[in-house]
Design a protein around this motif. Structure first.
Motif, PDB file in Angstrom:
ATOM      1  N   VAL A 123      -4.642  -3.526   3.231  1.00 18.72           N
ATOM      2  CA  VAL A 123      -6.054  -3.287   3.304  1.00 18.72           C
ATOM      3  C   VAL A 123      -6.683  -4.551   3.544  1.00 18.72           C
ATOM      4  N   ALA A 124      -7.794  -4.595   4.447  1.00 12.69           N
ATOM      5  CA  ALA A 124      -8.400  -5.832   4.945  1.00 12.69           C
ATOM      6  C   ALA A 124      -9.395  -6.089   3.885  1.00 12.69           C
ATOM      7  N   ALA A 125      -9.600  -7.260   3.046  1.00 12.51           N
ATOM      8  CA  ALA A 125     -10.849  -7.458   2.270  1.00 12.51           C
ATOM      9  C   ALA A 125     -11.817  -8.112   2.919  1.00 12.51           C
ATOM     10  N   PRO A 126     -13.249  -7.795   2.923  1.00  8.51           N
ATOM     11  CA  PRO A 126     -13.469  -7.022   1.814  1.00  8.51           C
ATOM     12  C   PRO A 126     -13.611  -5.652   2.059  1.00  8.51           C
ATOM     13  N   PHE A 127     -13.027  -4.706   0.812  1.00  9.80           N
ATOM     14  CA  PHE A 127     -12.811  -3.083   1.210  1.00  9.80           C
ATOM     15  C   PHE A 127     -13.384  -2.692   0.084  1.00  9.80           C
ATOM     16  N   TRP A 128     -13.521  -1.174   0.366  1.00 17.26           N
ATOM     17  CA  TRP A 128     -14.312  -0.283  -0.669  1.00 17.26           C
ATOM     18  C   TRP A 128     -13.309  -0.404  -1.869  1.00 17.26           C
ATOM     19  N   THR A 129     -13.949  -0.517  -2.983  1.00 12.89           N
ATOM     20  CA  THR A 129     -13.236  -0.693  -4.178  1.00 12.89           C
ATOM     21  C   THR A 129     -12.088   0.493  -4.540  1.00 12.89           C
ATOM     22  N   THR A 130     -12.601   1.927  -4.262  1.00  9.25           N
ATOM     23  CA  THR A 130     -11.855   2.704  -4.497  1.00  9.25           C
ATOM     24  C   THR A 130     -10.365   2.689  -3.934  1.00  9.25           C
ATOM     25  N   TYR A 131     -10.102   2.091  -2.642  1.00  7.67           N
ATOM     26  CA  TYR A 131      -9.012   2.064  -2.062  1.00  7.67           C
ATOM     27  C   TYR A 131      -7.815   1.458  -3.070  1.00  7.67           C
ATOM     28  N   ALA A 132      -8.046   0.564  -3.459  1.00 10.43           N
ATOM     29  CA  ALA A 132      -6.834  -0.228  -4.347  1.00 10.43           C
ATOM     30  C   ALA A 132      -6.615   0.597  -5.435  1.00 10.43           C
ATOM     31  N   ASP A 133      -7.607   1.156  -6.324  1.00  6.94           N
ATOM     32  CA  ASP A 133      -7.397   2.184  -7.482  1.00  6.94           C
ATOM     33  C   ASP A 133      -6.699   3.386  -7.103  1.00  6.94           C
ATOM     34  N   VAL A 134      -6.944   4.133  -5.980  1.00  7.64           N
ATOM     35  CA  VAL A 134      -6.303   5.217  -5.661  1.00  7.64           C
ATOM     36  C   VAL A 134      -4.837   4.960  -5.146  1.00  7.64           C
ATOM     37  N   ILE A 135      -4.726   3.798  -4.493  1.00  8.17           N
ATOM     38  CA  ILE A 135      -3.229   3.345  -4.144  1.00  8.17           C
ATOM     39  C   ILE A 135      -2.376   3.253  -5.394  1.00  8.17           C
ATOM     40  N   ALA A 136      -3.005   2.619  -6.475  1.00  8.52           N
ATOM     41  CA  ALA A 136      -2.433   2.245  -7.563  1.00  8.52           C
ATOM     42  C   ALA A 136      -1.993   3.537  -8.462  1.00  8.52           C
ATOM     43  N   ILE A 137      -2.977   4.422  -8.344  1.00 10.59           N
ATOM     44  CA  ILE A 137      -2.670   5.788  -9.195  1.00 10.59           C
ATOM     45  C   ILE A 137      -1.584   6.632  -8.438  1.00 10.59           C
TER      46      ILE A 137
END
Length: 409
Positions: free
Chosen positions: A129-143
């Protein structure tokens, strides 16, 4: 354990969410709205939601669906009518052809992204994921058991991922590249040439799939021509998922309809995930969304021109504010403001600003302007300002921000 989770006797949160907070964007917006409800004079520029109303023709389609009795379950991943509307949209606007079993419909683009990662990621699989990125991306990936590989972009590169940076980030565990254009929060957009160069890197790595988040497709400025990866790189079609929705372009955030199109096997796997979570999206919302996709784009283009006028005003105001800099975004409705020039300065109360989080707190406390720190989006020191609100509100907000910056020493 996540401090935001209230622990009752005997309660134990699952490890998959123990390190994940509720969206910082929602937290800041809710806090600012709470201050407003208490009578404080607060301007909230945090949420990514158009201030326009849903167009009347779309409302009429929803009302007609209710009157016809179209209020039952539909096919779990989208009614035939909705999928046909998506099919026609892709062909008419993007020159792409998809069979109905290559299309999925969910409760917002966020659910489409979640379904795709849940259906494909194994523990430890990597998503670039290229930063800056929508915050949801990282959380969904982690879940979903994955690992977010953050590649920081620069203003010099227009906040766009370069082919060299992409190539350096790929490992044997890389499963996806997630690309958002135009981007939330930076407003950066990739043209066909830039996408072609990224596709050339992916061609050398057949294990890497590409997810294109095109939710801001119709909010693109200065007569730029929108491009999507499947269009530019048809040779990668068997590993591209194109994600879109009606929330932003048609001001339908509360209707909760998003859609995706990609390889049949992926779409089928995503349907399994959705079947055991939400099942079908709202039948009435699908009727409204189908009307939106099949209707004329005149009002969408008119609103885009208004967003561009707001963008031009906001950028002009910010770049003349002491301590701030702002690149002109190509699309979406956010300004990603460089506040490095404010760091090290002291507030009238003697508190020194050391981060973009400090800057955002200062703006809210001193002049009542709520914005989101760039730290939340993976790239500091910046803050995101949404200009999806009226010109009068934006003028007031920019004056407040300038006043707050002038008070710093």
């Amino acid at each position: 354990m996540n401090a935001s989770i209230i622990l009752d006797a005997g309660f134990r949160a699952a490890p998959r969410i123990s390190a994940i907070e509720v969206s910082e964007i929602l937290r800041i917006t809710n806090h600012a709205n709470a201050l407003k409800s208490q009578g404080q004079d607060v301007v909230v520029l945090g949420a990514g939601e158009p201030d326009f109303d849903t167009p009347d023709a779309i409302k009429v389609a929803a009302i007609s669906a209710i009157e016809r009795g179209d209020t039952k379950y539909t096919v779990l991943d989208g009614s035939r009518a909705m999928k046909q509307a998506v099919q026609q949209k892709f062909e008419a606007e993007n020159g792409l052809k998809f069979a109905l079993d290559e299309i999925t419909v969910g409760a917002g683009a966020k659910q489409i992204i979640f379904n795709a990662f849940m259906a494909t990621l194994q523990d430890g699989d990597e998503v670039i994921v290229a930063a800056p990125f929508w915050t949801t991306y990282a959380d969904v990936i982690a879940i979903c058991g994955g690992k977010t590989v953050v590649v920081k972009t620069t203003e010099k590169d227009g906040f766009r991922l370069t082919p060299e940076a992409l190539a350096a980030a790929i490992t044997p565990r890389t499963r996806w590249l997630l690309l958002n254009s135009p981007s939330n929060p930076s407003g950066a957009a990739y043209d066909a040439e830039a996408l072609d160069k990224l596709a050339a890197v992916l061609k050398r790595h057949p294990q890497v799939w590409l997810m294109a988040d095109d939710i801001y497709e119709h909010i693109l400025y200065d007569d730029a021509v929108f491009a999507t990866p499947r269009q530019v790189a048809p040779h990668l079609a068997n590993r591209i998922l194109t994600v879109n929705g009606v929330s932003k372009a048609y001001a339908m955030t509360g209707w909760r309809v998003g859609y995706g199109a990609g390889p049949k096997a992926l779409i089928a796997a995503m349907a399994i995930v959705q079947s055991q979570s939400t099942s079908c999206p709202s039948s009435v919302s699908q009727a409204a969304a189908a009307a939106a996709l099949l209707g004329p784009l005149d009002i969408v283009r008119e609103r885009c021109r208004e967003f561009q006028r707001r963008r031009d005003f906001v950028v002009a105001a910010l770049i003349t504010t002491d301590g701030l800099a702002c690149r002109t975004p190509e699309g979406a409705f956010y300004a990603y403001v460089n506040c490095a020039g404010l760091l090290g300065r002291a507030t009238p109360q003697g508190h020194r600003l050391t981060s973009d989080i400090d800057v955002c707190r200062y703006l809210l406390d001193s002049v009542g302007v709520a914005v989101v720190p760039g730290t939340c989006f993976g790239l500091a020191p910046y803050f995101r300002l949404s200009y999806a609100t009226s010109a009068a509100v934006l003028e007031d907000a920019c004056k407040r921000i300038a006043r707050a910056c002038a008070l710093l020493q």
